[in-house]
Design a protein around this motif. Sequence first.
Motif, short mmCIF file in Angstrom:
data_model
loop_
_atom_site.label_atom_id
_atom_site.label_comp_id
_atom_site.label_asym_id
_atom_site.label_seq_id
_atom_site.Cartn_x
_atom_site.Cartn_y
_atom_site.Cartn_z
N GLN A 232 -18.50 -8.42 -0.06
CA GLN A 232 -18.64 -6.98 0.11
C GLN A 232 -17.46 -6.31 0.80
OE1 GLN A 232 -22.35 -6.74 2.31
NE2 GLN A 232 -23.53 -6.48 0.43
N GLY A 233 -16.53 -7.08 1.32
CA GLY A 233 -15.50 -6.51 2.19
C GLY A 233 -14.19 -6.17 1.55
N GLY A 234 -14.09 -6.25 0.22
CA GLY A 234 -12.82 -5.98 -0.42
C GLY A 234 -11.79 -7.06 -0.11
N PHE A 235 -10.56 -6.80 -0.48
CA PHE A 235 -9.47 -7.74 -0.19
C PHE A 235 -8.15 -6.98 -0.26
CE2 PHE A 235 -9.94 -7.62 -4.71
CZ PHE A 235 -8.69 -7.90 -5.27
N ASP A 236 -7.10 -7.60 0.24
CA ASP A 236 -5.78 -6.96 0.31
C ASP A 236 -5.06 -7.16 -1.02
OD1 ASP A 236 -3.21 -6.09 0.88
OD2 ASP A 236 -3.20 -6.91 2.90
N ASP A 289 -22.09 -15.14 3.88
CA ASP A 289 -23.37 -15.27 3.17
C ASP A 289 -23.31 -14.73 1.74
OD1 ASP A 289 -23.33 -12.53 3.57
OD2 ASP A 289 -25.28 -12.43 4.56
N ARG A 290 -22.12 -14.22 1.31
CA ARG A 290 -21.96 -13.72 -0.06
C ARG A 290 -20.91 -14.54 -0.82
NH1 ARG A 290 -24.36 -8.78 -1.24
NH2 ARG A 290 -26.10 -8.49 0.21
N ASP A 291 -20.73 -15.79 -0.43
CA ASP A 291 -19.73 -16.64 -1.07
C ASP A 291 -20.22 -17.04 -2.46
OD1 ASP A 291 -17.99 -18.74 -1.85
OD2 ASP A 291 -17.58 -19.21 0.24
N GLY A 316 -21.93 -10.52 4.57
CA GLY A 316 -21.16 -9.77 3.59
C GLY A 316 -19.89 -10.45 3.11
N MET A 317 -19.43 -11.50 3.82
CA MET A 317 -18.16 -12.15 3.47
C MET A 317 -18.33 -13.06 2.27
SD MET A 317 -15.49 -14.31 5.86
CE MET A 317 -16.14 -15.97 5.73
N GLY A 318 -17.39 -12.98 1.34
CA GLY A 318 -17.37 -13.86 0.19
C GLY A 318 -16.44 -15.03 0.41
N PRO A 323 -9.55 -8.66 5.00
CA PRO A 323 -9.09 -8.30 6.35
C PRO A 323 -10.21 -7.88 7.30
CG PRO A 323 -7.56 -7.45 4.73
CD PRO A 323 -8.72 -8.03 3.96
N VAL A 324 -11.20 -7.12 6.79
CA VAL A 324 -12.27 -6.63 7.67
C VAL A 324 -13.05 -7.78 8.27
CG1 VAL A 324 -13.91 -6.39 5.73
CG2 VAL A 324 -14.23 -5.06 7.83
#
Length: 341
Positions: A232-236, A289-291, A316-318, A323-324
């Motif tokens: 959920q956190g996007g990426f650079d 938990d979103r991997d 939310g992290m995949g 960065p977030v």
Amino acid sequence: MIKKVSLLVGAIVFLLVVVCTIWVLTTPPLPKDIQKQLNLSLEKPLPELISGQSGYVRSGSLKIWYQLKSPEEIPIRGTVLLINGMGSSSLYWPSEVYEPLLAAGYQVLLTDHRGCGASSWVTNWTKETAYDLSDMMRDNLAVMDSLGIKQVHVMGASMGGMIAQEMALQYPNRLKSLTSIMSSGFLEDPELPQGKTFRYNMLRLFLRYGLSGSDEGMAKLMVSTYHSLQGQGGFDVEHIAHTTLYEQRHRQGFDHNLPVQQFTAISLSGSRLERLEDLKVPTMVIHGDRDPLLSIAQAKKYAARIPGAKTLWVEGMGHAMAPVYVKEWMEHEVQFLEANN
């Protein structure tokens, strides 16, 4: 009769090619905002991505490339070794990981896997002569020995976490601590989800964008891959695009045989679950938990085997260095290092 069979086989092959082509060409496009960021990144001049001391170290018949970043603070408090994941050179580590380490007084050692980045490609690879994670671990030890570094804090991401686990199990005296990020203790555990759908999607993306090997194609492939992994956190987007172009233009590009070699290395190494029960190195396990590639169930299973392991489950992290989320868990990581320095 032979002619009829030949025509039938030809028709079947033709249909398979058509179906495969449609499957590849109907790959969902990148969202418009990510495509826009990618286009802007492709137009910008490439930054210099290498700083500090860098060079090569021999590991058997191979040359392993390394980069050593030093903090401004003297004396140095210690060394953190960063081991990246499958198909990713050390340049893909985001600054959100290594800058807090430098600011805390640690020097940061980054290495390219064999077959990746600027390290030697494995051109004589066969299933009979295949290397495993222990061989990749010894590549990192060779770099440490060459630089006269006796002990390190190891941070490994995904496959890098598996390599770091091997180092902690086989050479605990060389580690001050272990941090295993979005990784697994047994990738092929039959009791846990395997992420096969994700692998099929990666094949589809490779056939669509990576097969040509062009700069733009590889940038689209890597950005599309991270988009699939992001949670959920996007990426650079810019960092991924620029790093990919840097690999293409200033280093060796990408060995398309590498994924098979690295998957084989993981498979040959088998399970570490029982061995982890005897691990003596202070350990931190971090997972989102979103991997979509490695379920958080993988992390919870192997973390429970490690005596005294600290855990950080990131909502939310995949399976990407968004960065977030990195900023969130790096605060905990620096505290963990200080407690075990």
